[in-house]
Write an enzyme that holds these catalytic residues in place. Structure first.
Site, short mmCIF file in Angstrom:
data_model
loop_
_atom_site.label_atom_id
_atom_site.label_comp_id
_atom_site.label_asym_id
_atom_site.label_seq_id
_atom_site.Cartn_x
_atom_site.Cartn_y
_atom_site.Cartn_z
N HIS A 186 49.93 55.29 32.94
CA HIS A 186 50.89 54.16 32.95
C HIS A 186 52.25 54.55 32.97
CE1 HIS A 186 48.18 50.49 32.52
NE2 HIS A 186 47.46 51.51 32.05
N HIS A 190 43.62 57.28 36.82
CA HIS A 190 43.57 56.14 35.76
C HIS A 190 41.93 55.37 35.89
CE1 HIS A 190 44.27 51.67 35.18
NE2 HIS A 190 44.81 52.40 34.09
#
Length: 867
Positions: free
Chosen positions: A533, A719
């Site tokens: 992120h 991710h």
């Protein structure tokens, strides 16, 4: 009509270009009234081949203005007629002016019958606000052609640079809803100093003590009590935190977010209110807070907050937990929207919603307790990116001994020699049979402070042995605390070894739990938040500021940035802020982001590439003869096996794509936009790391390919690997407890005796209590779901993203490679010889399986960090 007239009309028709413009208008009444008052939306084509001199310099000639008519709501298609003007020639862009009072979402414009070309398509996918919100009064959209800066048609160069200047802004002022400005700021918006010192956290970024990636600048006013801290918006405005308008969630995804907020509230979770946004009034929020306060109070007073057994935990998946009714509920019912009331308070008594059964206990509810499953999840679980090959014994510490004393491990050969299948420790190391999960050094600087909160935790080192059948088992776990006389005296440690029965069996299960608590927090703060992120956001900002939408690298990377800035903004507002959901659900508490900041000091962009990461951790060695250039130390390492396939597919696709536009290294060096982009990534986006020597210079095609492949890998596959397994693995709290509340009981106490008389209760009294478990489960259930509008790796949300056939063919090959990888994963998951593919829990490894359906699937690689 005479023949002459017919011929004239036919010639005029031949010069007409048919246009179809598609947009979404959510304000049909307002725009219809604007039309009635003569406020129009107009379009002008811009020549790609003929230029004219203006006060602002040379730019493409503009065609005649054409107005849109007959406005209506929803998705609308407008048929437009454009005269083909010889001095305009082929259009390469168009201007649109919105003279209405409300914005609309412009999807595409398609021109047909363009002389000498045929069809010209413009992919817009952008919000167009009223003209007064733009310095130039108009928006520019380009056709889906791709150009390097120096190869851009003369008529479009002015508009190309003008568009980039608008996206950069001037670095001042508060950002408003209609802004499209991408700019950088430090993380100074996590605290609320006006509420007192307990709501203050360090500013992350901009200093050597607290380095951090940059985030999107919002320009909000400073707080009243600290001018260095940015003020925060209210809970009700959380979903409206500023990101450039085109970075905001789609309407479909926003509806999912609202639904998730309702689900959080329906499960009795007060922090869930922060996810609901402005759909409910302040009065409703206060009413719900009162209801939930009473609910929590009653739960605590009735000892509801403790699990009594593992079977008690399983009740969460068998129909919810009944909570006593409250007599005052009817008096507030009218103030609570019906959808909330229905979920919050059932007519048969209050119930927390039923949770889906996590995959880790679907086939066997006790397999998680086995040593083999513990080891297997370090290779194929939610955090398979921390384990390292052990290369020295005993393990040593890198902490400064002048400040922290001696923190070298106290594990000795006597602790483990009987578990090495006849090897000595040195022989086991030489034969690549020993591995370590080391959370000692990252945690120890914060441990004293953490243990002054309600959390009580150890720093752990776990030694694992690779068995002949290819599985890992833990053989020693070291639990360490700061020395009670001061940090300079080092650590005090105990070492625990495997046992399956009695008090020692419970102590071993607790030792594994403490190791998992460390791993769970490190995963969430470092492997998940920081490394995906936070680390990706600077690349998004720099790409939009310095690479035109016409640039091939912008087109390559853009799908991998979708929704990231929006989810990061929401996270700053409700998740990683002081007192936010993350602090409430993971063990570092108020030290959470400071701990991730400390680990950013060791972040190295080049080691985010999977092969480099595996080599760095000693889990692979370079091997030119191997298909991916590396040879794995553990053959059956599902994350690495599947990951290397995905990595190679990504790099092959990026290589083919880059070679379409850059014929040699000189083309890279002559690309000024590319040069500005990379310089800004290094010096601004990751500015606290700008002096690191490992940054690629971006002088060669190979440097560009490796860098872009790394960005795509991190945003998509990495991710996915650390995010979408959160609920499948950690939705059953005992398997992955995110915090612990007590240290090991002392001999001679009732709690110590309980280790033998009631081991399940002793375990559950140590780890996360019931309410925080429900909160954490609710959160990770949301984070583990694919939204209805998700776009997965190998897909694009529009098939006409470029006109270049070579690029399209390379992308099609990429999709075919991913489908072949899916076939291989299915085949390996059926191979009983590969014990780590499923493990004792009989849970196939699918976190790097590229495609997925929507929902909670435990598989699928979205293009971007989208949740």
């Amino acid at each position: 009509m005479t023949e002459v007239d017919r011929n004239k009309r036919m010639k005029l028709e031949e010069k007409k270009m048919k246009g179809t413009l598609i947009l979404r208008n959510n304000h049909s009444v307002a725009t219809t009234f604007d039309e009635f008052l003569g406020r129009k939306v107009s379009v002008q084509l811009i020549s790609a081949v003929h230029s004219e001199s203006t006060a602002k310099g040379l730019r493409g000639k503009l065609g005649k203005e054409t107005n849109l008519k007959s406005w209506k709501g929803g998705d609308s298609s407008f048929e437009l007629d454009f005269d083909f003007e010889e001095d305009i020639g082929i259009p390469g862009a168009f201007l649109i002016v919105n003279r209405h009072r409300r914005e609309f979402y412009l999807k595409t414009l398609t021109l047909e019958h363009v002389p000498n070309v045929g069809r010209v398509h413009f992919i817009c996918n952008s919000w167009v606000y009223p003209e007064e919100h733009y310095d130039n009064r108009y928006r520019v959209f380009f056709s889906n052609q791709t150009y390097l800066p120096e190869k851009t048609p003369e008529g479009l160069r002015h508009f190309r640079e003008e568009e980039l200047q608008e996206l950069r802004g001037n670095g001042t002022g508060k950002r408003e809803e209609w802004h499209r400005i991408y700019d950088y700021d430090v993380y100074n918006d996590l605290s609320e100093p006006d509420r007192g010192p307990e709501h203050v956290r360090p500013i992350l970024g901009g200093s050597s003590e607290f380095p951090y990636p940059r985030r999107c600048r919002t320009g909000r006013a400073p707080s009243k009590t600290d001018p260095n801290m940015e003020s925060r918006i209210s809970i009700l405005q959380s979903l409206n935190i500023y990101v450039p308008k085109d970075e905001r969630f789609s309407d479909l995804k926003m509806a999912d977010v609202y639904a998730y907020g309702i689900k959080l509230v329906s499960q009795g979770l007060l922090p869930g209110l922060e996810s609901i946004g402005d759909k409910i009034s302040d009065e409703v929020v206060l009413t719900l807070e009162r209801v939930l306060h009473h609910k929590f109070e009653s739960i605590s007073s009735n000892n509801f907050n403790e699990f009594s057994s593992f079977e008690d935990v399983l009740k969460l998946y068998k129909g919810g937990l009944t909570i006593p009714k409250f007599s005052f509920l009817e008096s507030v019912r009218e103030k609570i929207p019906s959808e909330f009331f229905k979920e919050l308070f059932r007519s048969d008594g209050e119930q927390l919603s039923k949770f889906p059964v996590p995959q880790v206990i679907k086939e066997d509810t006790s397999a998680w307790q086995t040593d083999e499953e513990f080891g297997r999840e370090l290779l194929a679980g939610i955090c398979p990116v921390v384990i390292r090959r052990l290369q020295e014994f005993p393990p040593t510490s890198t902490l400064d001994p002048r400040k922290f004393g001696n923190h070298n491990s106290t594990i000795t050969e006597d602790h483990i020699k009987h578990q090495l299948d006849g090897f000595s420790v040195l022989e086991a190391i030489k034969n690549n049979r020993l591995f370590i999960l080391d959370h000692h050094d990252p945690l120890m600087p914060f441990l004293r402070g953490i243990n002054e909160t309600s959390t009580k935790i150890y720093a752990t080192r776990t030694i694992l042995f690779l068995q002949n059948n290819g599985t890992l088992i833990p053989i020693a776990i070291e639990l360490s605390l700061p020395h009670p006389d001061g940090d300079q005296f080092g650590a005090i440690s105990t070492v625990h070894t495997p046992a399956s029965e009695g008090r020692k069996g419970t102590l071993w299960l607790l030792a594994k739990a403490y190791a998992n608590v460390n791993d769970s927090g490190y995963h969430q703060l470092i492997c998940h938040w920081l490394h995906t992120h936070a680390a990706i956001e600077p690349f998004i900002i720099a790409t939009n500021r310095q690479l035109s939408i016409l640039h091939p690298i912008h087109k390559l990377l853009h799908p991998h940035f979708r929704d990231t800035m929006n989810i990061n903004g929401l996270s700053r507002q409700t998740l990683i802020n002081a007192g936010g959901l993350l602090e409430k659900t993971v063990f570092p508490d108020k030290y959470a982001l400071e701990m991730s900041c400390n680990m950013y000091k060791k972040w190295d962009f080049t080691k985010q590439a999977l092969p480099a990461d595996l080599i760095d951790r000693g889990m692979a060695v370079e091997d030119a003869a191997s298909p991916h250039g590396v040879r794995l130390i553990i053959d059956d390492y599902p994350f690495a096996v599947d990951g290397l396939e995905i990595w190679s597919a990504i790099k092959s696709w990026v290589t083919d794509y880059v070679f379409v536009y850059y014929k040699n290294d000189e083309d890279i060096q002559n690309d000024n936009e590319l040069k500005s982009w990379w310089e800004e990534v290094v010096t601004k986006g990751h500015g606290d790391k700008k002096d690191e020597l490992w940054w690629p210079k971006m002088h060669t095609r190979e440097e560009l390919i490796e860098s872009c492949a790394t960005i795509i890998w991190v945003a998509s596959a990495l991710h996915a690997a650390v995010n979408f397994g959160q609920y499948p693995y950690a939705g059953y709290m005992p398997n992955r407890p995110p915090l612990s509340r007590r240290l090991l009981p002392e001999p001679g106490t009732e709690d110590y005796d309980e280790l033998e008389t009631n081991p399940e209760k002793a375990f559950l009294k140590t780890v996360t209590p019931k309410l925080q478990s429900i909160l954490g489960m609710s959160l990770i259930e949301i984070l583990s779901r694919h939204s209805a509008d998700e776009v997965f790796l190998g897909e694009r949300d529009t098939p006409e993203w470029t006109t270049d056939n070579e690029a399209l063919e390379a992308f099609n090959n990429f999709g075919a490679n991913l489908r072949e990888i899916e076939r291989k994963i299915d085949e390996m998951n059926r191979d009983k010889r590969l014990r780590n593919r499923t493990g004792p829990a009989q849970m196939p490894y699918t976190l790097l399986y590229p495609s997925s359906e929507i929902g909670l699937t435990g598989r699928g690689i979205p293009n971007s960090v989208s949740i």
